[in-house]
Design an enzyme around this catalytic site. Structure first.
Site, mmCIF file in Angstrom:
data_model
loop_
_atom_site.group_PDB
_atom_site.id
_atom_site.type_symbol
_atom_site.label_atom_id
_atom_site.label_comp_id
_atom_site.label_asym_id
_atom_site.label_seq_id
_atom_site.Cartn_x
_atom_site.Cartn_y
_atom_site.Cartn_z
ATOM 1 N N GLU A 37 0.848 -1.197 0.149
ATOM 2 C CA GLU A 37 -0.161 0.066 0.047
ATOM 3 C C GLU A 37 0.849 1.357 -0.006
ATOM 4 O O GLU A 37 0.450 2.291 -0.780
ATOM 5 C CB GLU A 37 -1.006 -0.061 1.243
ATOM 6 C CG GLU A 37 -1.961 -1.075 1.170
ATOM 7 C CD GLU A 37 -3.072 -0.937 -0.068
ATOM 8 O OE1 GLU A 37 -2.932 0.218 -0.648
ATOM 9 O OE2 GLU A 37 -3.806 -1.794 -0.428
ATOM 10 N N TYR A 120 -6.294 6.714 3.845
ATOM 11 C CA TYR A 120 -6.453 5.575 2.762
ATOM 12 C C TYR A 120 -5.717 4.328 3.127
ATOM 13 O O TYR A 120 -6.320 3.505 3.317
ATOM 14 C CB TYR A 120 -5.955 6.014 1.322
ATOM 15 C CG TYR A 120 -5.574 4.710 0.629
ATOM 16 C CD1 TYR A 120 -6.751 4.016 0.136
ATOM 17 C CD2 TYR A 120 -4.521 4.231 0.304
ATOM 18 C CE1 TYR A 120 -6.667 3.067 -0.547
ATOM 19 C CE2 TYR A 120 -4.266 3.112 -0.450
ATOM 20 C CZ TYR A 120 -5.241 2.386 -0.752
ATOM 21 O OH TYR A 120 -5.158 1.142 -1.715
ATOM 22 N N ASP A 138 -10.109 5.509 -1.998
ATOM 23 C CA ASP A 138 -8.811 5.964 -2.793
ATOM 24 C C ASP A 138 -9.247 6.849 -4.169
ATOM 25 O O ASP A 138 -10.554 7.165 -4.342
ATOM 26 C CB ASP A 138 -7.852 4.927 -3.312
ATOM 27 C CG ASP A 138 -8.328 3.892 -4.713
ATOM 28 O OD1 ASP A 138 -9.507 4.330 -4.716
ATOM 29 O OD2 ASP A 138 -7.617 3.681 -5.263
#
Length: 297
Positions: A37, A120, A138
């Site tokens: 991520e 996020y 996102d």
DNA sequence: CATACGTGGTT
DNA sequence: TAACCAAGTAT
């Protein structure tokens, strides 16, 4: 409920069309997902893939990275861009060892407290690694929801609480399924409901899409463009860091002088790198943060 | 809320 | 070729 149907259609499509990405392997764990991520923040999948593999091969657990220097993390980051992310990830590893027994926590608040982990990323890790039922918002999801639900050509420039509410309303009740829906929305946004040229023909949500129903209204006029990259401090920072990344030991200031002729701008960029903790100055030389003195001096 | 923060591929 | 784009975060 029409909103529930959106998730159902998205998941059905995802089951058939999702890319086979290594961090999506079931049970892969919190650390590999956290690393993915962070790497994926503003960086395309194709460039992340090899870096992610190399990173996790070298540092399979947070404790492995925590035991190494920030300099090595910055080196392994290579050319992914935004190298401060490498530093944050190293800080993460240290924090995980210190505060979480070397594991990635499952709670939103604990994740959010980690360096480089924003709204996020915290939600993505909680949902994708631990199956928590949190909306994951996102840029892809914001665009998809703006179009399919609100009937607008695009989402606004900044993430808003309303985006979270709107996305939450689309999630199935079962946590694991909600997480899958989030992954499906992101994948749809990345592959089908794209920013430039959406492929509505291939979209499983087309029949329920408010934007398509409205005839795909055009976005508003030109938005103010950011500064160009060429000639910016950003570019100079990149050039300076590239030299330090490839060097094995301390680099004389004189060698850094070669990468950019404007003394003022070069000094400013270097000061920024030092300020950010990416670079350290030793006498009249520079090194990556935490660089160990080499044996051969 | 605007801006800084890398890099390289695509249009 | 210039502009745009790619799973954001911090200030």
């Amino acid at each position: 409920m029409s909103t529930t149907q959106l998730a159902a259609e998205a998941i059905r499509w995802y089951d058939e069309n999702a890319r086979d990405l290594p961090w999506r392997e079931p049970g892969i764990g919190g650390w590999p997902i956290l690393v993915s991520e962070v790497m994926l923040q503003q960086t395309p999948v194709v460039r992340v893939l090899p870096a992610w593999r190399a990173w996790l091969t070298r540092w399979p657990r947070p404790a492995d990275l925590a035991a190494d220097t920030p300099a090595e993390a910055i080196r392994m980051w290579g050319r992914l861009g935004y190298p401060r992310r490498a530093l944050r990830l190293h800080e993460c590893a240290v924090a995980l060892v210190a505060r979480h027994d070397g594991e990635v926590p499952t709670g939103l608040d604990e994740l959010l407290a980690l360096p480089g982990v924003g709204d996020y990323t915290a939600r993505a890790v909680a949902a994708f690694a631990y199956g928590r039922r949190h909306p994951v918002v996102d840029t892809n999801v914001r665009r998809l929801v703006a179009r399919a639900v609100a009937g607008e050509p695009d989402a606004g420039p900044a993430t808003r609480p309303a985006d979270l509410v709107a996305t939450e309303a689309l999630l199935p009740a079962a946590p694991e399924r909600a997480a899958r829906a989030s992954a499906a929305f992101m994948e749809l946004g990345a592959l089908v409901c794209t920013a430039r040229s959406p492929r509505c023909v291939d979209c499983p949500l087309a029949a329920r899409c408010a934007w398509r129903a409205s005839g795909r209204t055009a976005p508003p006029g030109p938005t103010r463009r950011p500064q160009r990259y060429a000639g910016t401090d950003r570019q100079v920072r990149g050039k300076l860091l590239a030299v330090l990344r490839e060097a094995t030991g301390p680099v004389p200031r004189a060698r850094l002088d070669l990468v950019w002729s404007d003394d003022l701008q070069r000094s400013r960029a270097l000061a920024g790198l030092i300020e950010d903790g990416l670079v350290e100055m030793l006498d009249d030389t520079c090194v990556l943060a935490g660089e160990q003195p080499s044996a051969d001096g």
